[in-house]
Write an enzyme that holds these catalytic residues in place. Structure first.
Site, mmCIF file in Angstrom:
data_model
loop_
_atom_site.group_PDB
_atom_site.id
_atom_site.type_symbol
_atom_site.label_atom_id
_atom_site.label_comp_id
_atom_site.label_asym_id
_atom_site.label_seq_id
_atom_site.Cartn_x
_atom_site.Cartn_y
_atom_site.Cartn_z
ATOM 1 N N TYR A 136 100.217 31.245 -46.104
ATOM 2 C CA TYR A 136 100.178 32.663 -45.594
ATOM 3 C C TYR A 136 98.640 32.606 -44.913
ATOM 4 O O TYR A 136 97.580 32.818 -45.432
ATOM 5 C CB TYR A 136 100.204 33.911 -46.601
ATOM 6 C CG TYR A 136 100.087 35.162 -46.062
ATOM 7 C CD1 TYR A 136 100.114 35.510 -44.549
ATOM 8 C CD2 TYR A 136 100.420 36.298 -46.742
ATOM 9 C CE1 TYR A 136 99.985 36.581 -44.174
ATOM 10 C CE2 TYR A 136 100.247 37.372 -46.160
ATOM 11 C CZ TYR A 136 100.060 37.763 -44.890
ATOM 12 O OH TYR A 136 100.073 38.931 -44.392
ATOM 13 N N LYS A 164 103.617 31.512 -42.783
ATOM 14 C CA LYS A 164 103.246 32.466 -42.094
ATOM 15 C C LYS A 164 102.201 32.617 -41.479
ATOM 16 O O LYS A 164 100.965 32.546 -41.932
ATOM 17 C CB LYS A 164 103.620 33.860 -43.269
ATOM 18 C CG LYS A 164 103.418 35.093 -42.772
ATOM 19 C CD LYS A 164 103.610 36.070 -43.784
ATOM 20 C CE LYS A 164 103.708 37.418 -43.093
ATOM 21 N NZ LYS A 164 102.656 38.408 -43.920
#
Ligand code: MN9
Length: 289
Positions: A136, A164
Site C-alpha cells: 500500500y 495499491k
C-alpha cells in the site's frame, strides 16, 4: 498469470463502531449493501477503516466479522500494517487463518525508515504468509516516497502480488504496470479512478466507494467497455460527492452519508470529531446514488 480474483472495485471498508468496539450488526448491513451493489471485494482495516485508531484485537474482530458476513461472496484483502513488524506479522497470520484472499500493508509508519528497512519489512511479511502481499503505497500519509526502481525491487519479492497506488504520479504507475504485467495494481485516489485505469490499474480501492458503489462501478464498467464518454461523465458525477467529503473530512463525511442513507455506522473515533451542522446540511444536499 494475473490473479483475476483480486481485480476490480473494492471499497476500503469503513469500520462501524459502537461503545464496545466493532458494531457487528452494522458491519453485516454495510457488507451486504456493498455486495448487493455489485462490488468485487472489500479492503478491510486500512486507513479508511481507521486502523490506526484500533487495537490489534479489534482489528482481528473486524476481519472475523467481515469474513462471517461476506460468506465467500466477495474477495477480501486484509490490511495488516501496524507500527511494528511483529504486530503486522501477527495480523497477517490471523488473516490467513480467517481465509482472506490477500494481505496488504502500508509502508512502515512514523519513523523515517530507510529503503533497506522498508524492503526488509515486506520480505518478512511475504515470508510469513502464503497469501499474496499487496503493497500500500500512500506517500502523502506515510511520508515515504519510493522511486520507481525501489517499488520495482519490492514488487520483485516472490509473493508480493501487487500494489495499491495512492498517488497522482501516473507515469510511475504506468511504468511499473508495464514492468509487472502479472501483478495486480489498484488506483487509490477515488477522484482519479479513471486516470489510474488509463495508466493500467486493474481496479480501485477507495473510501467513497462505501457511499457511491454503483457510481464507481459505472466508471469502471464504462472504461472496460471502452465507453470513454460515459466513463468521464460518471467520474465527474462521482467527483461532486468526493469534492464535498474532501471539504468536510473524508471519513466523518462518508459515515454521515451512510447515516443519511439509512445505515448508522456510528462516528469516527477521536481525534476525529463529529461534523458540524453546516457540513451535515451540505451533505444532505448531495444526490443519493
Ligand atoms: O487510498 C483513500 N485514501 C485515504 C484510499 O484513505 C487516505 C482514498 O479513497 C481517499 O479517501 C479518497 C478521497 O481523497 O480518494
Amino acid at each position: 498469470m494475473k490473479n483475476q480474483k483480486l481485480c476490480g472495485i473494492l471499497p476500503a471498508l469503513l469500520t462501524p463502531f459502537c461503545e464496545s468496539g466493532v458494531n457487528r450488526a452494522a458491519l453485516c448491513a454495510l457488507t451486504n449493501r456493498l455486495a448487493d451493489a455489485g462490488v468485487h471485494g472489500l479492503y478491510v482495516g486500512g486507513s479508511s477503516g481507521e486502523m490506526i485508531l484500533m487495537t490489534e484485537d479489534e482489528r482481528k474482530d473486524l476481519l472475523e466479522g467481515v469474513m462471517e458476513s461476506v460468506g465467500g461472496r466477495l474477495t477480501v484483502i486484509a490490511h495488516v500494517g501496524t507500527t511494528s513488524t511483529a504486530g503486522s506479522l501477527a495480523l497477517a497470520r490471523h488473516a490467513e487463518k480467517c481465509g482472506a484472499d490477500a494481505v496488504s500493508s502500508v509502508t512502515p509508519l512514523y519513523y523515517k525508515y530507510g529503503f533497506r528497512e522498508v524492503k526488509h519489512y515486506y520480505e518478512r511479511l511475504a515470508a510469513e504468509t502464503s497469501l499474496p502481499v499487496i503493497i500500500y503505497n500512500i506517500p502523502a500519509l506515510t511520508g515515504t516516497t519510493l522511486t520507481t526502481e525501489q517499488l520495482s525491487e519490492i514488487l520483485s519479492i516472490p509473493n508480493v502480488g501487487g500494489m495499491k497506488f495512492t498517488s497522482s504520479d501516473f507515469f510511475q504507475l504506468e511504468r511499473i504496470r508495464a514492468a509487472f504485467p502479472d501483478k495486480v495494481f489498484y488506483n487509490g485516489s477515488d477522484e482519479m479512478l479513471l486516470s489510474g485505469l488509463a495508466a493500467g490499474a486493474d481496479g480501485g480501492i477507495g473510501s467513497t466507494y462505501n457511499v457511491q458503489p454503483k457510481r464507481i462501478l459505472a466508471v469502471y464498467n464504462a472504461y472496460r467497455a471502452n465507453d470513454m464518454k460515459t466513463a468521464l461523465a460518471q467520474q465527474a458525477k462521482a467527483n461532486e460527492l468526493i469534492a464535498a467529503v474532501l471539504k468536510f473530512g473524508v471519513l466523518p463525511s462518508c459515515k454521515m452519508l451512510l447515516k443519511l442513507r439509512g445505515l448508522d455506522v456510528g462516528q469516527c473515533r477521536e481525534p476525529f470529531l463529529p461534523l458540524d451542522d453546516e457540513a451535515v446540511e451540505a451533505l444532505k444536499k448531495l444526490e443519493a446514488e
